[in-house]
Design a protein around this motif. Structure first.
Motif, PDB file in Angstrom:
ATOM      1  N   GLN A  29       0.838  -1.188   0.000  1.00 50.04           N
ATOM      2  CA  GLN A  29       0.000   0.000   0.000  1.00 50.04           C
ATOM      3  C   GLN A  29       0.881   1.249   0.000  1.00 50.04           C
ATOM      4  O   GLN A  29       1.973   1.260   0.552  1.00 50.04           O
ATOM      5  N   LEU A  30       0.380   2.291  -0.644  1.00 47.44           N
ATOM      6  CA  LEU A  30       1.077   3.562  -0.701  1.00 47.44           C
ATOM      7  C   LEU A  30       0.770   4.351   0.564  1.00 47.44           C
ATOM      8  O   LEU A  30      -0.379   4.683   0.840  1.00 47.44           O
ATOM      9  N   ILE A  31       1.799   4.636   1.346  1.00 50.74           N
ATOM     10  CA  ILE A  31       1.617   5.356   2.608  1.00 50.74           C
ATOM     11  C   ILE A  31       1.673   6.861   2.398  1.00 50.74           C
ATOM     12  O   ILE A  31       0.878   7.622   2.948  1.00 50.74           O
ATOM     13  N   GLU A  32       2.627   7.302   1.583  1.00 46.33           N
ATOM     14  CA  GLU A  32       2.855   8.736   1.413  1.00 46.33           C
ATOM     15  C   GLU A  32       3.438   8.979   0.037  1.00 46.33           C
ATOM     16  O   GLU A  32       4.173   8.145  -0.505  1.00 46.33           O
ATOM     17  N   GLN A  33       3.105  10.112  -0.538  1.00 46.90           N
ATOM     18  CA  GLN A  33       3.682  10.513  -1.819  1.00 46.90           C
ATOM     19  C   GLN A  33       3.704  12.035  -1.892  1.00 46.90           C
ATOM     20  O   GLN A  33       2.714  12.689  -1.564  1.00 46.90           O
ATOM     21  N   TYR A  34       4.833  12.593  -2.302  1.00 50.31           N
ATOM     22  CA  TYR A  34       4.932  14.045  -2.426  1.00 50.31           C
ATOM     23  C   TYR A  34       5.865  14.386  -3.583  1.00 50.31           C
ATOM     24  O   TYR A  34       6.638  13.545  -4.063  1.00 50.31           O
ATOM     25  N   GLU A  35       5.772  15.626  -4.017  1.00 45.66           N
ATOM     26  CA  GLU A  35       6.520  16.074  -5.181  1.00 45.66           C
ATOM     27  C   GLU A  35       7.984  16.299  -4.822  1.00 45.66           C
ATOM     28  O   GLU A  35       8.309  16.833  -3.770  1.00 45.66           O
ATOM     29  N   ASN A  36       8.862  15.900  -5.727  1.00 51.14           N
ATOM     30  CA  ASN A  36      10.279  16.183  -5.599  1.00 51.14           C
ATOM     31  C   ASN A  36      10.543  17.523  -6.283  1.00 51.14           C
ATOM     32  O   ASN A  36      10.736  17.602  -7.494  1.00 51.14           O
ATOM     33  N   THR A  37      10.517  18.582  -5.507  1.00 47.87           N
ATOM     34  CA  THR A  37      10.597  19.940  -6.059  1.00 47.87           C
ATOM     35  C   THR A  37      11.952  20.247  -6.684  1.00 47.87           C
ATOM     36  O   THR A  37      12.069  21.185  -7.477  1.00 47.87           O
ATOM     37  N   MET A  38      12.975  19.481  -6.351  1.00 47.23           N
ATOM     38  CA  MET A  38      14.307  19.749  -6.892  1.00 47.23           C
ATOM     39  C   MET A  38      14.423  19.326  -8.349  1.00 47.23           C
ATOM     40  O   MET A  38      15.274  19.821  -9.085  1.00 47.23           O
ATOM     41  N   GLY A  39      13.601  18.378  -8.777  1.00 45.24           N
ATOM     42  CA  GLY A  39      13.683  17.887 -10.146  1.00 45.24           C
ATOM     43  C   GLY A  39      14.778  16.864 -10.370  1.00 45.24           C
ATOM     44  O   GLY A  39      14.960  16.371 -11.483  1.00 45.24           O
ATOM     45  N   HIS A  40      15.503  16.520  -9.343  1.00 44.07           N
ATOM     46  CA  HIS A  40      16.509  15.462  -9.402  1.00 44.07           C
ATOM     47  C   HIS A  40      16.656  14.868  -8.001  1.00 44.07           C
ATOM     48  O   HIS A  40      16.172  15.432  -7.027  1.00 44.07           O
ATOM     49  N   ILE A  41      17.321  13.733  -7.924  1.00 45.98           N
ATOM     50  CA  ILE A  41      17.484  13.045  -6.645  1.00 45.98           C
ATOM     51  C   ILE A  41      18.733  13.584  -5.952  1.00 45.98           C
ATOM     52  O   ILE A  41      19.838  13.470  -6.484  1.00 45.98           O
ATOM     53  N   PRO A  42      18.586  14.168  -4.744  1.00 49.79           N
ATOM     54  CA  PRO A  42      19.741  14.755  -4.043  1.00 49.79           C
ATOM     55  C   PRO A  42      20.580  13.693  -3.338  1.00 49.79           C
ATOM     56  O   PRO A  42      20.736  13.693  -2.114  1.00 49.79           O
ATOM     57  N   ALA A  43      21.133  12.782  -4.111  1.00 51.88           N
ATOM     58  CA  ALA A  43      21.910  11.666  -3.561  1.00 51.88           C
ATOM     59  C   ALA A  43      23.361  11.774  -4.015  1.00 51.88           C
ATOM     60  O   ALA A  43      23.636  12.113  -5.173  1.00 51.88           O
ATOM     61  N   THR A  44      24.269  11.468  -3.111  1.00 51.38           N
ATOM     62  CA  THR A  44      25.697  11.517  -3.403  1.00 51.38           C
ATOM     63  C   THR A  44      26.361  10.259  -2.871  1.00 51.38           C
ATOM     64  O   THR A  44      26.174   9.896  -1.707  1.00 51.38           O
ATOM     65  N   PHE A  45      27.139   9.600  -3.713  1.00 43.80           N
ATOM     66  CA  PHE A  45      27.869   8.409  -3.293  1.00 43.80           C
ATOM     67  C   PHE A  45      29.241   8.818  -2.760  1.00 43.80           C
ATOM     68  O   PHE A  45      29.976   9.573  -3.401  1.00 43.80           O
ATOM     69  N   LEU A  46      29.565   8.310  -1.584  1.00 37.11           N
ATOM     70  CA  LEU A  46      30.905   8.474  -1.018  1.00 37.11           C
ATOM     71  C   LEU A  46      31.601   7.122  -1.090  1.00 37.11           C
ATOM     72  O   LEU A  46      31.142   6.147  -0.490  1.00 37.11           O
ATOM     73  N   TYR A  47      32.692   7.078  -1.816  1.00 32.49           N
ATOM     74  CA  TYR A  47      33.407   5.826  -2.024  1.00 32.49           C
ATOM     75  C   TYR A  47      34.597   5.727  -1.077  1.00 32.49           C
ATOM     76  O   TYR A  47      35.313   6.708  -0.846  1.00 32.49           O
ATOM     77  N   GLY A  48      34.798   4.515  -0.543  1.00 34.99           N
ATOM     78  CA  GLY A  48      36.051   4.235   0.132  1.00 34.99           C
ATOM     79  C   GLY A  48      37.143   4.054  -0.901  1.00 34.99           C
ATOM     80  O   GLY A  48      38.238   4.589  -0.794  1.00 34.99           O
ATOM     81  N   GLN A  49      36.801   3.287  -1.936  1.00 39.51           N
ATOM     82  CA  GLN A  49      37.664   3.095  -3.091  1.00 39.51           C
ATOM     83  C   GLN A  49      36.765   2.749  -4.267  1.00 39.51           C
ATOM     84  O   GLN A  49      35.886   1.889  -4.167  1.00 39.51           O
ATOM     85  N   ARG A  50      36.932   3.411  -5.365  1.00 37.84           N
ATOM     86  CA  ARG A  50      36.052   3.218  -6.516  1.00 37.84           C
ATOM     87  C   ARG A  50      36.335   1.881  -7.196  1.00 37.84           C
ATOM     88  O   ARG A  50      37.468   1.391  -7.209  1.00 37.84           O
ATOM     89  N   SER A  51      35.291   1.311  -7.784  1.00 39.94           N
ATOM     90  CA  SER A  51      35.407   0.085  -8.563  1.00 39.94           C
ATOM     91  C   SER A  51      34.991   0.377 -10.005  1.00 39.94           C
ATOM     92  O   SER A  51      34.642   1.511 -10.350  1.00 39.94           O
ATOM     93  N   HIS A  52      34.998  -0.639 -10.856  1.00 31.27           N
ATOM     94  CA  HIS A  52      34.596  -0.447 -12.251  1.00 31.27           C
ATOM     95  C   HIS A  52      33.082  -0.390 -12.398  1.00 31.27           C
ATOM     96  O   HIS A  52      32.574  -0.034 -13.462  1.00 31.27           O
TER      97      HIS A  52
END
Length: 469
Positions: A212-235
């Motif tokens: 069931q859908l509990i909550e839904q709201y608009e993402n006003t930024m237009g993109h996902i504010p996610a950032t990956f922090l790597y210990g060491q990058r892979s391929h």
């Protein structure tokens, strides 16, 4: 979105989830490590020896090298506070609150990033989500008065269930779909699904295949504010390499050998009594073996079985060898080694250089991550971030005593050059004096030719001297 979409897991998630759990247990240790079955079972314990196996688990210590290595890396990285120039965000009052309390739990931005550094090195990567509650306030001051501002969440890979990347027109890849597991028990799971235009929260009952859908709201930024922090990058994009990927396996081997060591010591110190039924005897701390008295030599007397303890030395030597392997893999031999053997100056220098390169790579990943985070932060307020993040680039820990001894010996060399002695004196001052202002004054005095005691002069500190009257 249907049930199959909600329960779908990324292929890389399914391939790595067991390994991520292994890294987590290897770093944090404790009961999670004991319960995970990393201690090999004996043949009798495979069948019905649960009680014996549980006893062996309780008496086997974990020499946690993974925690030692990761904490050493983190302490180096955060020995000095990074320098941050916020540019167009410098006067934003929300940023000041964010730096003091980044996660709305009272922890500063530095504290959250320090934790993220540790977790990224353990898992290989973590995801930093910058979110901001929806608000109908008309001004920034009204939002701040209501306590509404961006906050930071650190998400470990075992909770990032599914994701998709999208390539922009400029060639840059961004996350276009992200499914995060926020809660899970035996009956249900809660997923937060991020898309470029909206954010949805679902409750899924996997046993009954319902949701069931509990909550839904608009993402006003237009993109996902996610950032990956790597210990060491892979391929693989979005997947990092753990700093303890190989160290954890050696640690597990040491864990099993420590169990063998405990078993050998306990058995060899407490011999086993062998006797027939009806004999009134006690074995003390040792075990008792009762044999049938039928068809037994009547002259047989009770006797003791005492295994040899010669294998203790070989087990200890094997453990020491594996610890040396860990030190080499982590480039920490010069710091963690307790051996009396003295390594050559060249090998120690190479070891420190390798460690310095590894730490510089971690620092570079942190710089990139923070710049992307602050860029997301600026988007919440319609500001383009143009600042600079600068982590230390040099983590060389030189042996000051060795360098000082070398310089003192070099000063006694038969080199008749005033410039030579001046340079030696300046290098000694840089090692001994920590205060920068005082060091600058001393350097100027040396360059101006101020009088100072000759190198190697016998000052007779703390000794009595005789003078002729």
């Amino acid at each position: 979105m249907n049930y199959d979409d909600l329960t779908h897991k990324h292929k890389l998630y399914e391939n790595n989830i067991d390994r991520w759990e292994y890294y987590y247990n290897s770093y944090f240790g404790g009961q999670d490590y004991q319960r995970s079955g990393y201690l090999r079972k004996y043949l009798a314990e495979e069948n019905d020896g649960f009680n014996e196996y549980a006893k062996r688990l309780a008496t086997t210590p974990l020499d946690n090298h993974c925690r030692s290595v990761i904490d050493t890396y983190t302490s180096f990285i955060w020995r000095e506070t990074p320098q941050r120039e916020f540019g167009s965000l410098a006067n934003n009052p929300a940023l000041e609150l964010f730096l003091k309390d980044a996660d709305l739990e009272g922890r500063s931005f530095d504290a959250v990033m320090r934790e993220a550094t540790t977790l990224a090195n353990v898992y290989g990567h973590v995801l930093l989500m910058l979110d901001k509650p929806a608000s109908e306030a008309a001004t920034l001051a009204e939002e701040l008065a209501l306590g509404i501002r961006p906050y930071l969440v650190v998400i470990t890979p075992d909770n990032i269930v599914d994701w998709e990347w999208e390539r922009q027109s400029n060639g840059r890849y961004t996350v276009s779909y992200l499914k995060i597991k926020e809660y899970e028990d035996d009956e249900k799971a809660i997923y937060r699904v991020w898309e470029n235009d909206r954010v949805s929260v679902y409750e899924v009952e996997e046993n009954q295949e319902e949701y069931q859908l509990i909550e839904q709201y608009e993402n006003t930024m237009g993109h996902i504010p996610a950032t990956f922090l790597y210990g060491q990058r892979s391929h693989e994009r979005g997947i990092g390499i753990s700093q303890i990927a190989d160290i954890a396996d050696v640690q597990k081997a040491i864990y099993n050998e420590l169990s063998e060591l405990e078993q050998v010591i306990r058995i060899s110190n407490h011999p086993t009594l062998v006797m027939t039924e009806g004999v009134d005897a006690s074995a003390g701390a040792g075990a008792v073996i009762v044999i049938e008295d039928t068809d037994t030599d009547p002259s047989l007397k009770p006797y003791l079985l005492q295994p040899s303890s010669q294998s203790i030395g070989s087990i200890l030597q094997s453990i020491e060898t594996k610890i040396s392997m860990i030190d080499r893999m982590a480039n920490l031999s010069s710091m963690r080694s307790t051996s009396r053997a003295t390594a050559s100056g060249v090998s120690l220098k190479i070891e420190r250089e390798l460690l310095n390169v590894k730490l510089a790579q971690i620092a570079d990943n942190l710089e990139i991550c923070e710049e992307q985070l602050l860029s997301h932060f600026g988007h919440f307020y319609g500001v383009e971030y143009d600042g600079v993040i600068d982590y230390p680039d040099n983590f060389d820990m030189s042996d000051t005593y060795t360098e000082l001894d070398f310089l003192l010996k070099a000063s006694a060399a038969p080199v008749s050059s005033a410039q030579y002695k001046t340079e030696i004196a300046k290098q000694i001052a840089r090692i001994v004096v920590e205060d920068e202002e005082q060091m600058d004054t001393i350097i100027r005095e040396i360059e101006n030719g101020s009088q100072a005691p000759e190198f190697g002069a016998n000052l007779n500190v703390g000794t009595d001297t005789q003078t002729d009257s």
